[in-house]
Design a protein around this motif. Structure first.
Motif, PDB file in Angstrom:
ATOM      1  N   UNK A  39       0.837  -1.202   0.000  1.00  0.00           N
ATOM      2  CA  UNK A  39       0.000   0.000   0.000  1.00  0.00           C
ATOM      3  C   UNK A  39       0.873   1.255   0.000  1.00  0.00           C
TER       4      UNK A  39
ATOM      5  N   UNK B  20       4.831  -2.824  -7.638  1.00  0.00           N
ATOM      6  CA  UNK B  20       4.885  -4.101  -6.951  1.00  0.00           C
ATOM      7  C   UNK B  20       6.174  -4.843  -7.263  1.00  0.00           C
TER       8      UNK B  20
ATOM      9  N   UNK C 207      -3.514 -11.620  -6.489  1.00  0.00           N
ATOM     10  CA  UNK C 207      -4.382 -10.643  -5.879  1.00  0.00           C
ATOM     11  C   UNK C 207      -4.182 -10.670  -4.381  1.00  0.00           C
TER      12      UNK C 207
ATOM     13  N   UNK D 275      -8.424 -10.514   1.194  1.00  0.00           N
ATOM     14  CA  UNK D 275      -8.683 -10.544   2.624  1.00  0.00           C
ATOM     15  C   UNK D 275      -8.916 -12.002   2.973  1.00  0.00           C
TER      16      UNK D 275
ATOM     17  N   UNK E  39     -12.401  -6.283   1.091  1.00  0.00           N
ATOM     18  CA  UNK E  39     -12.286  -6.338  -0.367  1.00  0.00           C
ATOM     19  C   UNK E  39     -12.506  -4.959  -0.971  1.00  0.00           C
TER      20      UNK E  39
ATOM     21  N   UNK F  84      -9.435  -2.918  -0.446  1.00  0.00           N
ATOM     22  CA  UNK F  84      -8.349  -3.334  -1.335  1.00  0.00           C
ATOM     23  C   UNK F  84      -8.574  -2.811  -2.747  1.00  0.00           C
TER      24      UNK F  84
ATOM     25  N   UNK G 127      -7.686   0.775  -2.943  1.00  0.00           N
ATOM     26  CA  UNK G 127      -6.243   0.984  -2.914  1.00  0.00           C
ATOM     27  C   UNK G 127      -5.565   0.535  -4.200  1.00  0.00           C
TER      28      UNK G 127
ATOM     29  N   UNK H 228      -5.106  -2.590  -4.918  1.00  0.00           N
ATOM     30  CA  UNK H 228      -4.399  -3.851  -4.687  1.00  0.00           C
ATOM     31  C   UNK H 228      -5.156  -5.011  -5.320  1.00  0.00           C
ATOM     32  N   UNK H 229      -6.449  -4.803  -5.543  1.00  0.00           N
ATOM     33  CA  UNK H 229      -7.281  -5.809  -6.186  1.00  0.00           C
ATOM     34  C   UNK H 229      -8.072  -5.102  -7.272  1.00  0.00           C
TER      35      UNK H 229
ATOM     36  N   UNK I 264      -0.203   4.160  -8.043  1.00  0.00           N
ATOM     37  CA  UNK I 264       0.820   4.872  -7.269  1.00  0.00           C
ATOM     38  C   UNK I 264       0.306   6.217  -6.768  1.00  0.00           C
TER      39      UNK I 264
ATOM     40  N   UNK J  54      -1.915   5.464  -3.897  1.00  0.00           N
ATOM     41  CA  UNK J  54      -1.187   5.002  -2.710  1.00  0.00           C
ATOM     42  C   UNK J  54      -0.379   6.112  -2.062  1.00  0.00           C
TER      43      UNK J  54
END
Lengths: 312, 310
Positions: free
Chosen positions: A100, A105, A308, A311, B46, B49, B52, B54-55, B74, B77
């Motif tokens: 985050x 990545x 991915x 959670x 979820x 995420x 963000x 991320x997903x 980016x 974030x």
């Protein structure tokens, strides 16, 4: 990525794991050098051109050479540097925090890999340097320029070989959440390649072309050819061949049949190959190990990038 | 009108056949503390995420601080701090070193970062253990370190995923205070939790999520009225002598629907908040007003009501 690289490097240098591995490798190296110095007189004759390299390749009657030790240790060090690279981040809950942050990545996996590579390079280079220094002091024969070149290429190949094992263990650390699983998988594969592969290769060759004491040279050649080809699936064999060609310039060929024939016909080939020819000889081996390392890294890279964050 | 910080339209996430988030429309303005509620597996994390980057969402879009998190992760974030539920730190590093790493990842220049880290460690009350290895810190301390970790990058928006789970009451108080202070400094907060009293304490607005959909959303008092009071206000009044005449007067106020009398008090049901009119009426009628309070709806009751209906 630089931040990740620096942090990982600092972590490695502060870790007990690094200390233990380095001490162990150092002990083994010093031991091997002792063995070599004890036995070096018996392998050196008046017209031996590369005396200095003999420090690295001379073994005792039952005790192995530096080359043997380092081929074992590099794989172990490579695995130790990578087996929990990603899984430890995931299990400790650092991964989602890390991802985050405003970094790409791949900076995480690249930074980790580069840091591992740097540590590996430092370990291998310093081991070879220490051994060279000790050897220089005890036998008193300085290396000639060709020997220095050969040693430099040897260090590079060793780092690449270590990088392969590290890439493999990083791959497992991406796939398995438990560090123990990833380590076992890596070590298992290493044992298979380093120790069992040659047995399997021999067994297959014997099944295809059975030989006994009455077999013709042709049959024997064929058998050895098959075993050699299968053996080369293993990166350990590739590394062994490459380093042998570099550190034993007298080795005229890496073709197992040729090696066999040369021992049959002319006894040991004693005329050493020039450096450029040795390099040419190990080129395929070198490219294969690089390719294997690259494949392992690429797979872990893709898997990590596409994964991915879920959670749980 | 305040700036919109988070906006999603029909945000959907499916995991092989299972829908975790189902057409979510979220709208959060600057400076809010938004309580994100719902049982485990309702899709709260979820959603975070996805916000963000991320997903990736299966369908629908999200805008966070004006950026699409999938396309420009980016940028998002850089502006958003996220404290995951199971937050972890590098156990072998000290609290300060952990924050320093985050500062480096955010490209903060060294000296500025050091000063900020010192400040933040004081803010979250960890200056005494700043140079201790994280493995020696208690869970509450780690959670506070997590908040400091978010603040290092000076976010516009902060996501907290169950920041108080497994922490002692005193620790919870500390954490809630810090979060409330963050909001005062202009940081928008999304707070995921099922600790309802805590959400009620600090959140300005809540959304209740079940099976990936909002079942209710809005400021707490409105939500309470809608679900429990039938959309009406209930005001409890204590007067010295509840005479029939006084009750008649109150019933005569425009908007009052009903007055019930009990030995201790009068309960007035009305359409809008009529407290001032009622008070004036009572005083004008010569009665003495002892107390008056508008009925508060506890989040717990609201929440339970939604999940009983399921």
């Amino acid at each position: 990525m630089y931040a990740v690289f620096r942090k990982e490097l600092a972590d490695h240098f502060n870790s007990r794991r690094f200390m233990i591995l380095f001490l162990l490798a150092l002990l083994a190296a010093v031991f091997a050098i002792y063995v070599a110095i004890q036995n070096i007189r018996s392998v050196v004759t008046a017209d031996t051109e590369f005396i200095f390299l003999k420090i690295f390749t001379t073994s005792g009657e039952t005790l192995p050479s530096f080359l043997f030790f380092i081929s074992l240790f590099i794989a172990i060090i490579g695995i130790a540097l990578g087996f929990d690279a990603i899984s430890s981040e995931r299990v400790s809950g650092n991964l989602s925090r890390l991802l985050s942050q405003p970094i790409y990545r791949d900076a995480v996996i690249n930074g980790k890999f580069l840091a591992g590579l740097t540590v590996l390079g430092i370990i291998v280079a310093s081991l070879v340097a220490i051994v060279s220094g000790l050897g220089l002091r005890t036998i008193g024969v300085p290396p000639n320029s060709e020997e220095v070149l050969r040693l430099i290429v040897f260090v590079l190949i060793s780092i690449i070989y270590g990088a392969f094992w590290m890439a493999l263990s990083v791959l497992f650390s991406v796939f398995f959440n438990r560090a123990a699983t990833s380590m076992l998988a890596s070590i298992g594969l290493w044992i298979f390649f380093a120790f069992f592969m040659s047995m399997i290769a021999g067994a297959i060759a014997n099944a295809r072309v059975p030989i006994d004491t009455n077999s013709s040279l042709e049959m024997i050649t064929q058998n050895v050819q098959i075993a050699g080809a299968i053996g080369r699936i293993s990166p350990a064999t590739l590394y062994g061949e490459a380093t042998a060609a570099l550190l034993v310039p007298e080795l005229g060929s890496l073709n197992p049949a040729m090696m066999l024939i040369s021992t049959y016909i002319a006894g040991r080939m004693l005329t050493p190959l020039p450096f450029s020819q040795s390099l040419l000889l190990v080129w395929p081996q070198l490219v294969s190990v690089v390719a294997l390392a690259a494949i392992c890294f690429a797979v872990s890279y893709i898997k990590f990038m596409r994964e991915e964050i879920r959670s749980i | 009108m305040a700036e919109i910080v988070v906006e999603t339209t029909n945000l959907t996430k499916k995991y092989d056949g299972f829908t975790a988030v189902d057409g979510l429309n979220l709208h959060i303005e600057e400076g809010e503390i938004f309580g994100f509620l719902g049982p485990n597996g309702a899709g709260k994390t979820t959603t975070l995420l996805m916000l963000l980057g991320l997903t990736e969402p299966t369908s629908g879009t999200a805008q966070v601080c004006g950026h699409n998190p999938t396309r420009e992760p980016l940028k998002v974030k850089r502006l958003v701090g996220y404290l995951p539920e199971k937050v972890g730190f590098y156990e072998d590093l000290t609290a300060r070193q952990n924050l320093r790493y985050t500062a480096e990842l955010n490209h903060l220049p060294g000296r500025e970062a050091e000063e900020k880290i010192t400040d933040l460690l004081t803010t979250v009350g960890l200056s005494k253990v700043a140079n201790q290895e994280v493995r020696k810190l208690s869970r509450g301390m780690k959670q506070r370190l997590g908040i400091a970790d978010i603040l290092v990058k000076e976010p516009k928006l902060a996501f907290f995923d169950e920041p108080t789970s497994g922490i002692d009451p005193e620790g919870i108080g500390d954490i809630l205070n810090i979060i409330a202070k963050m909001a005062k400094r202009g940081i928008t907060v999304i707070f995921c939790s099922h600790q309802l009293p805590q959400v009620q304490k600090i959140c300005t607005r809540v959304g209740i999520l079940a099976k990936g959909r909002f079942v209710a959303e809005g400021p707490l008092d409105r939500l309470g009225r809608q679900t429990l009071g039938g959309g009406r206000y209930r005001i409890e009044i204590q007067v010295s002598q509840p005479t029939a005449k006084l009750i008649e007067f109150i019933k005569g106020i425009k908007g009052v629907i009903d007055v019930t009398v009990s030995p201790e008090s009068l309960l007035v049901t009305c359409d809008t908040d009529l407290r001032s009119q009622i008070a004036r009426t009572i005083v004008d009628a010569g009665g003495s007003l002892l107390g008056m309070k508008i009925e508060e709806y506890s989040l717990e009751k609201i929440y339970k009501k939604y999940f009983r209906e399921d």
